[in-house]
Scaffold this motif. Structure first.
Motif, PDB file in Angstrom:
ATOM      1  N   CYS A 111     -25.244  84.035  12.179  1.00 17.71           N
ATOM      2  CA  CYS A 111     -26.635  84.008  11.731  1.00 17.71           C
ATOM      3  C   CYS A 111     -26.759  83.095  10.513  1.00 17.71           C
ATOM      4  O   CYS A 111     -25.911  83.122   9.623  1.00 17.71           O
ATOM      5  CB  CYS A 111     -27.106  85.424  11.394  1.00 17.71           C
ATOM      6  SG  CYS A 111     -28.829  85.537  10.896  1.00 17.71           S
ATOM      7  N   GLU A 115     -32.560  82.368   9.284  1.00 17.75           N
ATOM      8  CA  GLU A 115     -32.777  83.296  10.392  1.00 17.75           C
ATOM      9  C   GLU A 115     -32.711  84.742   9.923  1.00 17.75           C
ATOM     10  O   GLU A 115     -33.507  85.598  10.349  1.00 17.75           O
ATOM     11  CB  GLU A 115     -31.719  83.043  11.476  1.00 17.75           C
ATOM     12  CG  GLU A 115     -31.943  83.831  12.745  1.00 17.75           C
ATOM     13  CD  GLU A 115     -30.920  83.475  13.813  1.00 17.75           C
ATOM     14  OE1 GLU A 115     -30.977  84.072  14.895  1.00 17.75           O
ATOM     15  OE2 GLU A 115     -30.070  82.601  13.549  1.00 17.75           O
ATOM     16  N   PHE A 116     -31.801  85.052   9.021  1.00 17.95           N
ATOM     17  CA  PHE A 116     -31.681  86.417   8.507  1.00 17.95           C
ATOM     18  C   PHE A 116     -32.908  86.788   7.665  1.00 17.95           C
ATOM     19  O   PHE A 116     -33.417  87.916   7.757  1.00 17.95           O
ATOM     20  CB  PHE A 116     -30.408  86.540   7.665  1.00 17.95           C
ATOM     21  CG  PHE A 116     -30.166  87.916   7.120  1.00 17.95           C
ATOM     22  CD1 PHE A 116     -29.591  88.898   7.909  1.00 17.95           C
ATOM     23  CD2 PHE A 116     -30.529  88.228   5.815  1.00 17.95           C
ATOM     24  CE1 PHE A 116     -29.365  90.170   7.410  1.00 17.95           C
ATOM     25  CE2 PHE A 116     -30.313  89.504   5.305  1.00 17.95           C
ATOM     26  CZ  PHE A 116     -29.732  90.475   6.114  1.00 17.95           C
TER      27      PHE A 116
END
Length: 494
Positions: A111, A115-116
């Motif tokens: 990730c 995105e996190f």
């Protein structure tokens, strides 16, 4: 006759227990080749890369270098720079956004940092977690896992998400819904309302000036341009013109007579199928649920009707235009809050905006038009100015209607629906099951926009109503009229 022998054979020689797939019936299985063929795994595009491509152009994982290579492969046309200019980002912000999108959360993680943060923000919205709690979660993750790359506060995390172009504008409003403070600049800051004289600032915050009422407005132009940044969505935005009409039934607003009359009246607008046709919907809700019953917030949504019917009414296709603050319903003063949207719609109708179409890879001037409004009956009265609280509440019948008041229930009743039936229909002569009379009237006359404007000739303007309401210490007693105001939507006609 053959059923009995088959049953005996199955009882004597049943199928083996490991015989699960019945695809062979005694034939010899061909020998498998010794060489093992390696099948290529299908390529799965990262959704985050797709999101970044829609915002900035197809840059891939190479950053700015990838953008320049894409420009070379596209015949020298500077598509990436054009998209970068439309997104209103400079080179430093673009490089920072690409770095956050490609940087891993920690060593060996699948990730990325961006995105996190997006997934974490999604959880924050769905679960209604406070910003303070999200900051504590981020600090816990930073202290627990060594080498994790996360912002130190949730405020900094939201600054990263704001680079996607999802920001909004804060506009201060009068506490009595009289006006918006739109003409403020660094040299001229108005502190009081010019109609009621009430202070612009909240009295609870003495150390720092804070507006008593704030309108959250989401600019429309960048959100309409964003619909054409994605190639798939850009193709769907032309569905109303490209898809054939199969059976002539009303399955989409494009099949209605109003849509066809609009195309016949505004031929220049209809010639470009990429021009956007919008519908406006609004209603009030209580943001605190059962905890409070005195608050009413009014969001305003726009619906792009260019999309096919299975997409245009999906909640993911709605465009949030503004959030009108509470605590009370704005009532007829909703026009005050709609002013920024009307100004932008007028500009989109007259001048348009340069938009890049990713499906055809060219630039066109996009125009937009507001076709309809969607609301319940109280919302209809607020948006149109037509009084829906008395006997002549039906907007279709207008003044051609006989009001019926139910004395015992203290309600107005609308039972003139028989006038829409055929002349020889038996319900027209039925006295017992209706109001005891014979219906001989025909359907009401369909009024045009010119007829409505003629009815509103004697209606006071919005400025006159606001000045009269605050000229004395108490609100004056007004005569009950059928038209309470001239709606701000009529400003789009001039």
């Amino acid at each position: 006759m053959a059923k009995r022998p088959v049953q005996d054979h199955l009882l004597l020689k049943p199928f083996t227990k490991n015989y699960l797939v019945w695809n062979r019936h005694g034939e010899i299985q061909p020998a498998e080749p010794s060489s093992i063929e390696v099948q290529a795994t299908p390529y799965q595009e990262n959704p985050l890369n797709t999101l970044m491509n829609d915002v900035f152009g197809h840059h891939g994982d190479e950053g700015i270098t990838g953008v320049n290579d894409a420009v070379i492969h596209n015949g020298g046309k500077d598509i990436a720079d054009e998209r970068l200019h439309e997104a209103s980002f400079d080179g430093s912000e673009f490089n920072e956004f690409v770095r956050d999108g490609n940087e891993k959360l920690h060593e060996g993680s699948k990730c990325t940092n961006l995105e996190f943060i997006i997934k974490l923000y999604h959880i924050n919205v769905l679960c209604r977690i406070s910003d303070k709690a999200m900051t504590m979660i981020l600090n816990l993750l930073r202290d627990t896992f060594d080498g994790i790359r996360l912002p130190s506060s949730f405020y900094l995390a939201k600054q990263v998400i704001c680079k996607l172009g999802l920001e909004y504008t804060k506009i201060n409003a009068c506490l009595n819904d009289c006006m918006l403070y739109l003409d403020d600049n660094s040299d001229n800051v108005q502190d009081t309302c010019k109609y009621c004289g009430i202070s612009r600032w909240s009295l609870k915050k003495k150390k720092k000036k804070q507006a008593a009422k704030v309108l959250r407005y989401f600019p429309l132009k960048p959100r309409l341009k964003r619909l054409y940044m994605c190639s798939k969505t850009a193709e769907h935005m032309q569905w109303h013109n490209s898809a054939p009409a199969r059976d002539g039934l009303l399955r989409h607003p494009r099949d209605s007579q109003a849509w066809k009359d609009f195309n016949a009246t505004h031929t220049l607008f209809a010639e470009e199928p990429r021009n956007v046709r919008l519908g406006l919907a609004t209603d009030g809700f209580n943001p605190f649920g059962a905890l409070s019953s005195t608050n009413s917030i009014w969001p305003v949504f726009l619906i792009p009707y260019n999309l096919p019917p299975w997409m245009c009414m999906n909640h993911t296709s709605f465009i949030l235009s503004m959030v009108i603050p509470g605590r009370k319903s704005p009532g007829n003063k909703i026009d005050v809050y709609l002013q920024p949207l009307i100004d932008e719609l007028e500009d989109l109708w007259n001048d348009g905006v340069e938009t890049f179409n990713s499906s055809s890879r060219n630039t066109f001037r996009m125009h937009a038009s507001l076709m309809w409004t969607i609301s319940d009956f109280p919302g209809l009265g607020m948006l149109s100015g037509w009084n829906t609280h008395i006997g002549l509440a039906c907007p279709s019948c207008n003044f051609d209607f006989y009001p019926c008041y139910l004395r015992h229930s203290s309600k107005w009743c609308f039972i003139g629906h028989r006038r829409f039936l055929g002349r020889n229909h038996r319900f027209r002569l039925n006295r017992v099951h209706f109001d005891g009379s014979i219906e001989e009237r025909g359907p009401p006359k369909k009024l045009s926009g010119v007829d409505i404007l003629e009815q509103q000739q004697g209606v006071e303007t919005r400025d006159q109503q606001r000045k009269e309401s605050h000229s004395s210490g108490k609100r004056p007693r007004r005569e009950v009229k059928q038209w309470n105001k001239q709606s701000i939507f009529f400003d789009l006609l001039y």
